[in-house]
Enzyme design. Structure first.
Site, PDB file in Angstrom:
ATOM      1  N   LYS A 102     -20.908 -29.040  25.251  1.00 43.70           N
ATOM      2  CA  LYS A 102     -19.541 -28.765  24.810  1.00 43.70           C
ATOM      3  C   LYS A 102     -19.357 -29.277  23.404  1.00 43.70           C
ATOM      4  O   LYS A 102     -20.030 -30.232  22.984  1.00 43.70           O
ATOM      5  CB  LYS A 102     -18.534 -29.473  25.716  1.00 43.70           C
ATOM      6  CG  LYS A 102     -17.149 -28.890  25.656  1.00 43.70           C
ATOM      7  CD  LYS A 102     -17.052 -27.693  26.576  1.00 43.70           C
ATOM      8  CE  LYS A 102     -15.689 -27.065  26.612  1.00 43.70           C
ATOM      9  NZ  LYS A 102     -15.592 -26.119  27.720  1.00 43.70           N
ATOM     10  N   GLY A 224      -2.337 -18.093  27.555  1.00 45.40           N
ATOM     11  CA  GLY A 224      -3.379 -17.816  26.565  1.00 45.40           C
ATOM     12  C   GLY A 224      -4.302 -16.763  27.156  1.00 45.40           C
ATOM     13  O   GLY A 224      -3.942 -16.072  28.123  1.00 45.40           O
ATOM     14  N   ASN A 225      -5.507 -16.668  26.637  1.00 42.61           N
ATOM     15  CA  ASN A 225      -6.450 -15.644  27.101  1.00 42.61           C
ATOM     16  C   ASN A 225      -6.650 -15.704  28.624  1.00 42.61           C
ATOM     17  O   ASN A 225      -6.583 -14.692  29.313  1.00 42.61           O
ATOM     18  CB  ASN A 225      -7.772 -15.836  26.349  1.00 42.61           C
ATOM     19  CG  ASN A 225      -8.867 -14.957  26.886  1.00 42.61           C
ATOM     20  OD1 ASN A 225      -9.548 -15.326  27.831  1.00 42.61           O
ATOM     21  ND2 ASN A 225      -9.011 -13.779  26.324  1.00 42.61           N
ATOM     22  N   TYR A 228      -3.247 -15.068  30.748  1.00 46.33           N
ATOM     23  CA  TYR A 228      -2.786 -13.691  30.596  1.00 46.33           C
ATOM     24  C   TYR A 228      -3.641 -12.733  31.442  1.00 46.33           C
ATOM     25  O   TYR A 228      -3.114 -11.954  32.238  1.00 46.33           O
ATOM     26  CB  TYR A 228      -2.815 -13.273  29.115  1.00 46.33           C
ATOM     27  CG  TYR A 228      -2.642 -11.787  28.926  1.00 46.33           C
ATOM     28  CD1 TYR A 228      -1.406 -11.187  29.132  1.00 46.33           C
ATOM     29  CD2 TYR A 228      -3.726 -10.976  28.581  1.00 46.33           C
ATOM     30  CE1 TYR A 228      -1.251  -9.817  28.997  1.00 46.33           C
ATOM     31  CE2 TYR A 228      -3.580  -9.606  28.440  1.00 46.33           C
ATOM     32  CZ  TYR A 228      -2.343  -9.024  28.656  1.00 46.33           C
ATOM     33  OH  TYR A 228      -2.194  -7.666  28.541  1.00 46.33           O
TER      34      TYR A 228
HETATM   35  N1  GLU Z   1     -15.278 -22.417  27.241  1.00 47.05           N
HETATM   36  C1  GLU Z   1     -15.540 -21.693  28.444  1.00 47.05           C
HETATM   37  C2  GLU Z   1     -15.680 -22.643  29.608  1.00 47.05           C
HETATM   38  O1  GLU Z   1     -15.201 -23.763  29.586  1.00 47.05           O
HETATM   39  C3  GLU Z   1     -16.714 -20.744  28.285  1.00 47.05           C
HETATM   40  C4  GLU Z   1     -18.005 -21.388  27.939  1.00 47.05           C
HETATM   41  C5  GLU Z   1     -19.101 -20.396  27.591  1.00 47.05           C
HETATM   42  O2  GLU Z   1     -18.894 -19.200  27.707  1.00 47.05           O
HETATM   43  O3  GLU Z   1     -20.160 -20.883  27.212  1.00 47.05           O
HETATM   44  O4  GLU Z   1     -16.187 -22.288  30.632  1.00 47.05           O
END
Ligand code: GLU
Length: 451
Positions: A102, A224-225, A228
């Site tokens: 992350k 948000g995305n 929605y």
């Molecule tokens: N940020 C999204 C999550 O927390 C997607 C992560 C990704 O596609 O690598 O799952």
């Protein structure tokens, strides 16, 4: 507990009471494998601005590190470490060949110009590019980051490869980031994937718990995305989304006095609400929707606060915004019987204890919102193999992966429940409280630990 990483570690320790991992394995999983920190310096009028930034790589036992990059003023190292551990479990549960990572930048995109955003995005890649790559670590969008930001990042990564005389193939450069625009190597269906995946997980688990009610009411916090698309697809699939909100407030079709669900409540028109939000900048106040703003329409809606939304008498509550919104202060006021965690970490451990005792089913984030990273995997795969899948191919595959993940979690839950009966027979007052989160973690940790 306010320390997200300590929370994440607690969760792992808790599931280990059941799994009993070798001590060395547990020790390894409790810590990220790498923590990279950099201060980004962006030239600004006659001087420069600085931004703290992180990339944390938790575990790569199942494949390259994978996980989004978050731009938010509250980003902290503890949060990024927790989120990277959750990505490890998420990828394992979804059955995709990635580990957990992350990233985050402490900044407030709402107060930044597009030029500043681009500069920060590019500086992030320059800071961490050595640690990124299609077989090493594959970032994606997260809170406040999107496909445009991924496009800048790919471009900067490409430049860095050239500057450093690295000869990576074009498709491998594309595969270093997912969540890209469709015309820039992105996958069809990726934008909707987290929301769509959540609906599939919900449908699959409802079938397994034999809840055949076709028109369950839903309240969605966050527009948000993720919120929605979840709300839009849930309505299309026959659920009744009767409340939505964003950070500034929301709307509901439930009236003030209603204590019980009423089959006649109307679905909220999600696309209309988005249009209205785009015009006014907020969901609150959208009960009066443009051309249909007449008395009849107004009567169907009322404005609510975010807190009120969480406490509505709906069947299913869907927190789809940020962490810790359901906590010990409001847990006893929640009336929903099912909580589907579309955000990462929206229910605190204290709240979970209160809710689990009351029989509320919490479908945990690492399962519920794993549709996003699953389609990220499809995007990565298409890039690596120079393929282009149709939207139908993507959605069908997503359904296959999500249904399998939800079924595996359910089987693990049933197994642990049976084991608990046996354990309880032997040890009075057994401390195990089996819930879906514990089962999801058990399944994920077993896969990562190779058990
Ligand atoms: N940020 C999204 C999550 O927390 C997607 C992560 C990704 O596609 O690598 O799952």
């Amino acid at each position: 507990m306010d320390d997200p990483f300590k929370n994440a570690q607690q969760q792992l320790k808790k599931v280990n009471r059941y799994l009993k991992l070798p001590a060395a394995t547990l020790r390894k999983l409790l810590k990220p494998q790498h923590v990279w920190k950099k201060t980004l310096k962006i030239p600004s009028y006659k001087s420069y601005k600085t931004y703290k930034s992180y990339r944390v790589q938790h575990n790569n036992a199942l494949g390259p590190y994978k996980g989004g990059i978050r731009f938010h003023p509250n980003v902290s190292l503890s949060e990024v470490k927790a989120l990277s551990m959750w990505m490890t479990w998420k990828c394992a549960v979804a059955g995709i060949p990635f580990g957990g990572g992350k990233g985050g930048v402490v900044c407030d995109p709402h107060k930044m110009s597009e030029e500043e955003l681009e500069a920060v995005s590019r500086a992030y890649v320059r800071a961490f590019y050595k640690h990124l790559g299609p077989n090493l670590d594959v970032p994606a969008p997260d809170v406040n980051t999107n496909s445009k930001i991924m496009e800048w990042m790919v471009d900067e990564y490409n430049k860095q490869q050239t500057t450093n005389n690295k000869q990576q193939k074009k498709n491998e450069i594309l595969a270093t980031f997912t969540g890209k625009p469709v015309d820039k190597g992105g996958s069809l269906g990726r934008t909707e994937a987290t929301g769509r995946g959540g609906v599939i997980v919900l449908q699959t688990l409802l079938k397994l718990i034999k809840n055949v009610d076709k028109s369950l009411t839903i309240a969605v916090q966050g527009f948000g995305n993720v919120g929605y698309y979840f709300a839009k697809i849930a309505n299309e699939e026959g659920f009744k989304v009767v409340a939505v909100s964003d950070s500034k407030g929301g709307i509901t079709t439930l009236d003030q006095k209603s204590k019980i669900k009423n089959q006649n409540y109307e679905q909220i028109d999600i696309e209309q609400t988005l249009k209205c939000k785009q015009e006014r900048g907020t969901v609150a106040g959208c009960y009066c929707l443009g051309s249909v703003c007449d008395i009849k329409y107004k009567e169907k809606f009322r404005e609510i606060t975010n807190d009120e939304l969480l406490e509505l008498p709906v069947d299913i509550l869907v927190p789809a915004a940020l962490e810790n919104v359901i906590n010990e202060k409001n847990a006893h006021k929640i009336k929903a019987k099912i909580i589907l965690e579309m955000a990462n970490g929206p229910v605190t451990p204290e709240a979970e204890e209160i809710l689990t005792k009351r029989g509320v089913i919490i479908i945990p984030d690492v399962l519920a919102n794993s549709g996003g990273v699953t389609v990220s995997y499809f995007e990565w795969y298409q890039n690596m193999h120079n393929e282009r899948w149709t939207e139908k191919q993507v959605n069908d595959k997503l359904r296959e992966y999500m249904e399998r993940a939800a079924k595996e979690v359910w089987e693990q839950f049933m197994k642990m429940t049976n084991d608990k009966i046996q354990i309880s027979n032997q040890i009075q007052n057994s401390k195990f409280k089996i819930n879906l989160r514990l089962a999801t973690y058990a399944l994920a940790v077993k896969k990562v630990a190779g058990m």
